[in-house]
Enzyme design. Structure first.
Site, PDB file in Angstrom:
ATOM      1  N   LYS A  57      27.609  -8.848   8.974  1.00  0.00           N
ATOM      2  CA  LYS A  57      27.829  -9.682  10.161  1.00  0.00           C
ATOM      3  C   LYS A  57      26.811 -10.820  10.272  1.00  0.00           C
ATOM      4  O   LYS A  57      27.120 -11.890  10.786  1.00  0.00           O
ATOM      5  CB  LYS A  57      27.755  -8.820  11.421  1.00  0.00           C
ATOM      6  CG  LYS A  57      28.853  -7.759  11.522  1.00  0.00           C
ATOM      7  CD  LYS A  57      30.181  -8.358  11.915  1.00  0.00           C
ATOM      8  CE  LYS A  57      31.280  -7.297  12.014  1.00  0.00           C
ATOM      9  NZ  LYS A  57      32.611  -7.899  12.218  1.00  0.00           N
ATOM     10  N   GLU A  63      30.992 -11.007  21.414  1.00  0.00           N
ATOM     11  CA  GLU A  63      31.654  -9.741  21.698  1.00  0.00           C
ATOM     12  C   GLU A  63      31.245  -8.779  20.595  1.00  0.00           C
ATOM     13  O   GLU A  63      30.893  -9.201  19.491  1.00  0.00           O
ATOM     14  CB  GLU A  63      33.181  -9.913  21.706  1.00  0.00           C
ATOM     15  CG  GLU A  63      33.870  -9.849  20.333  1.00  0.00           C
ATOM     16  CD  GLU A  63      33.495 -11.000  19.395  1.00  0.00           C
ATOM     17  OE1 GLU A  63      33.094 -12.062  19.890  1.00  0.00           O
ATOM     18  OE2 GLU A  63      33.616 -10.832  18.161  1.00  0.00           O
ATOM     19  N   SER A  99      30.143  -2.931   3.465  1.00  0.00           N
ATOM     20  CA  SER A  99      29.882  -3.953   4.485  1.00  0.00           C
ATOM     21  C   SER A  99      28.693  -3.636   5.381  1.00  0.00           C
ATOM     22  O   SER A  99      28.109  -4.537   5.965  1.00  0.00           O
ATOM     23  CB  SER A  99      31.130  -4.171   5.333  1.00  0.00           C
ATOM     24  OG  SER A  99      31.562  -2.961   5.922  1.00  0.00           O
TER      25      SER A  99
HETATM   26  C1  LIG Z   1      29.715  -2.540   8.891  1.00  0.00           C
HETATM   27  C2  LIG Z   1      30.964  -3.155   9.381  1.00  0.00           C
HETATM   28  N1  LIG Z   1      31.972  -3.343   8.525  1.00  0.00           N
HETATM   29  C3  LIG Z   1      33.136  -3.894   8.931  1.00  0.00           C
HETATM   30  C4  LIG Z   1      33.350  -4.252  10.230  1.00  0.00           C
HETATM   31  C5  LIG Z   1      34.686  -4.803  10.621  1.00  0.00           C
HETATM   32  O1  LIG Z   1      34.700  -6.186  10.824  1.00  0.00           O
HETATM   33  P1  LIG Z   1      35.363  -7.170   9.794  1.00  0.00           P
HETATM   34  O2  LIG Z   1      36.724  -6.664   9.497  1.00  0.00           O
HETATM   35  O3  LIG Z   1      35.377  -8.475  10.503  1.00  0.00           O
HETATM   36  O4  LIG Z   1      34.524  -7.216   8.582  1.00  0.00           O
HETATM   37  C6  LIG Z   1      32.321  -4.094  11.163  1.00  0.00           C
HETATM   38  C7  LIG Z   1      32.507  -4.488  12.576  1.00  0.00           C
HETATM   39  O5  LIG Z   1      31.780  -4.203  13.450  1.00  0.00           O
HETATM   40  C8  LIG Z   1      31.098  -3.525  10.717  1.00  0.00           C
HETATM   41  O6  LIG Z   1      30.081  -3.333  11.572  1.00  0.00           O
END
Ligand SMILES: Cc1ncc(COP(=O)(O)O)c(C=O)c1O
Lengths: 403, 267
Positions: A96, A118, A385
């Site tokens: 993020k 948000e 992620s």
């Molecule tokens: C670690 C992590 N991965 C994925 C996401 C999902 O978001 P996005 O689909 O925008 O990557 C989030 C959202 O809070 C997150 O904290």
């Protein structure tokens, strides 16, 4: 797919990806979105802006993030070599921050003194509070009451960082309602406030600019794969909430036709139970939060509640570019349920000593099925992620452990 | 001539301004709405804006958010709202009715089906809050053909160029949002509104209704001196909320607020 589109040409001038995207907001915000778009289009080709962004990513976030070969896990799965793109090692612990660094730079160029955001899992809230602290900006984070309960560690982190966390009690009290409330705040304080949207959703130009900021993930992964594996990967896997980590990984590979892509949505209790957060698997096109995209809605066009063990995937919409990539068949959208994600969470922790975020665990859960269908000479990249520290209380709850 | 146009021409001849109440259809249940519509006409309403409840009313403050929640809880769908207008028309053929809401319920029904349903129910205008003129090329012709007015918002932040473009896409009237904010927000500034209304008049050839921030007879009167119409929403929905447990009291409570505004405007 009939003819390969020029992926880089999207969105078009008005923010459309085919029939998706666009700018569906009330009139008061139109001028602010025009202003943001003009500023972004100017800065995006400005070498100084890019240099500032790259500098922050290197020295503050700690990029490039490693591409790690999960040897033991690959061996156990028996198939492709599985690589993890380690976004969990970024400052603040998730992808993020790539986006909040970029948007904070925009806010500074636009002279805004206050930022709002948000958040669902709290990762975007933390990443926003972090950049706000660093730039001395006032920061208000909207968060559904239900998520505040699930993610209380991140709530406290935001407070320590000096942000004010505003509980949202309307609707389902999760991410979509937090986004409604952030939009309402923005309409009211549009003169001095910059709205840092946390994913590739929202009205144009957000899906475009968040994608551009997150594309550093895929650019690095592509280079690292060529260097470390000696070739491009055969498949990419990423979880999809709004879709920012997924598009960040996928976008730089879209023209590489040999690279298969899998976006993994949250199946919650199972896609056929109706209790899930998988609009690309089981929704239909509609308009929410400023763009046209696949949504979870009832037959009357009311948005329905979503369910997922992971707060960050608990969202009834998805970024419009994903809707388009689904319809043209470039990316496969699949789903993993709560149980599969929890199993993957435990497995990666035990086998590799890496505790993934529950969101990322959805991608791992699918990779676990995909890898054995691939050959030993093939390479699979999973976007890790975020890290799982924020989810320890959730998992402990499920295990019946109290502190 | 559309009912809305006829209404403004008549008001013009009489030297009066339009009083335009807004309530959310189906709040707090589906039986209340039509009797309240009739009561509002009796209390001096010239045009009725009927809110179509939506799960995610992003442009609304807490008062209308709660109204949406009550209406959805009562099972109110866009079909039901259209049926309410049909029922209203059995006793009232003159008062224009405008549906106001968000795009997604309309998308779910389909533009073509919705436009046809508006005509057969006797809906005169439609205002879709999250449909700016840039995105409406599929919608405008379908409503034009059928003589249903598409009403658009103009905001304090709207540039002159956009006001012109909005004026071209719109018919019926323009709805000037008096402040930066959501419905039910703080009080408006009448001098600022007056200046903006002048600007809009020079750029678009439609009557101008002003809404957001009109709370009482005094603010209704002040705005009626500078605009063609006064839109009042949250102040009425507050009355509905306060009487949600005793629905017989709703029509008198709403009428009382409107009647005060009417007489202040006509003074
Ligand atoms: C670690 C992590 N991965 C994925 C996401 C999902 O978001 P996005 O689909 O925008 O990557 C989030 C959202 O809070 C997150 O904290």
């Amino acid at each position: 797919m009939t003819e390969r589109p020029d992926y880089k040409a999207f969105p078009d001038q008005r923010g459309h990806f085919g029939q998706f995207g666009g700018r569906f907001v009330s009139e008061t915000l139109m001028a602010a979105l025009d202003e943001l778009e003009t500023m972004y289009r100017r800065l995006k080709d400005d070498p100084q802006f890019q240099a500032d962004f790259d500098y922050d990513l290197a020295h503050y976030v700690g990029r490039p993030s490693p591409l790690y070969l999960a040897e033991r896990w690959s061996e156990q799965l028996g198939g492709a070599r599985v690589w993890l793109k380690r976004e969990d090692l970024n400052h603040t612990g998730a992808h993020k921050v790539n986006n909040t660094i970029g948007q904070a730079l925009l806010a500074r160029h636009m002279g805004k003194k206050r930022v709002i955001a948000e958040t669902g899992a709290g990762q975007h809230g933390v990443a926003s509070a972090t950049v706000a602290a660093r730039l001395g900006l006032e920061c208000h984070v909207f968060m559904g009451e239900e998520d505040i309960r699930r993610q209380r560690l991140n709530v406290y982190r935001m407070k320590l960082l000096g942000a004010e966390v505003i509980p949202v009690t309307s609707g389902s009290r999760t991410l979509k309602d937090a986004m409604n409330e952030a939009m309402r705040d923005w309409v009211t304080n549009v003169d001095d406030t910059f709205y840092i949207i946390g994913t590739v959703a929202g009205p144009h130009p957000y899906p475009m600019l968040v994608r551009d900021f997150q594309s550093v993930i895929g650019r690095e992964a592509r280079e690292q794969s060529l260097k470390q594996a000696g070739k491009l990967p055969d498949a990419l896997v990423a979880c999809v909430g709004g879709g920012s980590n997924a598009i960040g990984l996928f976008h730089p590979f879209l023209e590489d036709e040999g690279v298969a892509m899998y976006g993994v949505e949250a199946a919650g209790d199972g896609v056929d139970t109706g209790r899930h957060a998988a609009p690309l698997n089981a929704g239909r096109p509609g308009v929410l939060h400023g763009n046209r995209t696949y949504l979870m809605e009832d037959e009357n066009g009311q948005i329905i509640e979503t369910h997922s063990v992971s707060a960050g995937l608990d969202y009834p919409g998805v970024g419009p570019e994903h809707s388009w990539l689904k319809d043209i068949g470039r990316v496969n959208y699949v789903a993993a349920d709560d149980q599969e994600a929890l199993a993957a969470f435990r497995e990666l922790t035990r086998v590799e000593g890496i505790m993934p975020a529950l969101e990322s665990a959805h991608a791992l859960a699918y990779a676990r099925k995909l890898a054995p269908t691939m050959g030993a000479d093939q390479n699979l990249i999973v976007n890790l992620s975020g890290r799982g520290d924020k989810d320890i209380l959730t998992v402990a709850d499920i295990d019946g452990i109290e502190f | 001539m559309s009912r809305i146009q006829a209404c403004f021409e008549q008001l013009n001849t009489d030297g009066r301004k339009a009083l335009i109440p807004f309530i959310t259809a189906g709040d707090p249940n589906r039986d209340v709405t039509v009797p309240v519509m009739h009561a509002m006409v009796a209390a001096g309403a010239d045009i009725i804006e009927l809110g179509v409840p939506f799960s995610d009313p992003m442009a609304d403050g807490p008062v209308i958010q709660k109204a949406c929640e009550r209406a959805l809880e009562a099972g109110t769908s866009l079909h039901d709202v259209l049926a309410m207008v049909t029922e209203f028309r059995r006793q009232n053929e003159d008062t224009p009715v405008v549906l106001m809401g968000y795009l997604n319920p309309v998308e779910a029904m389909g533009y073509e089906t919705f436009a046809d349903a508006c005509v057969s129910a006797g809906v005169d205008g439609v205002l879709l809050v999250d449909l700016p003129p840039e995105e409406c090329e599929q919608v405008v012709p379908r409503f034009r053909q059928r003589g249903v007015d598409l009403i658009f918002l103009v905001a304090p932040t709207t540039t002159d160029e956009r006001i012109r473009r909005i004026g071209e896409a719109a018919s019926g009237y323009l709805y000037y949002v008096s402040l930066k904010g959501v419905t039910g927000a703080a009080s408006l500034n009448v001098e600022e509104v007056a200046a903006r209304v002048e600007t809009i008049r020079n750029l678009a050839q439609l009557p101008i209704g002003v809404g957001f921030g009109i709370k009482d007879a005094a603010s209704a009167q002040a705005v009626s001196r500078v605009a063609d119409g006064v839109v009042v929403g949250s102040a009425l929905v507050n009355q509905i909320a306060a009487n949600a447990g005793q629905t017989d009291a709703i029509a008198p409570a709403v009428s009382a607020v409107l009647a005060e505004m009417r007489s202040a405007m006509d003074e």
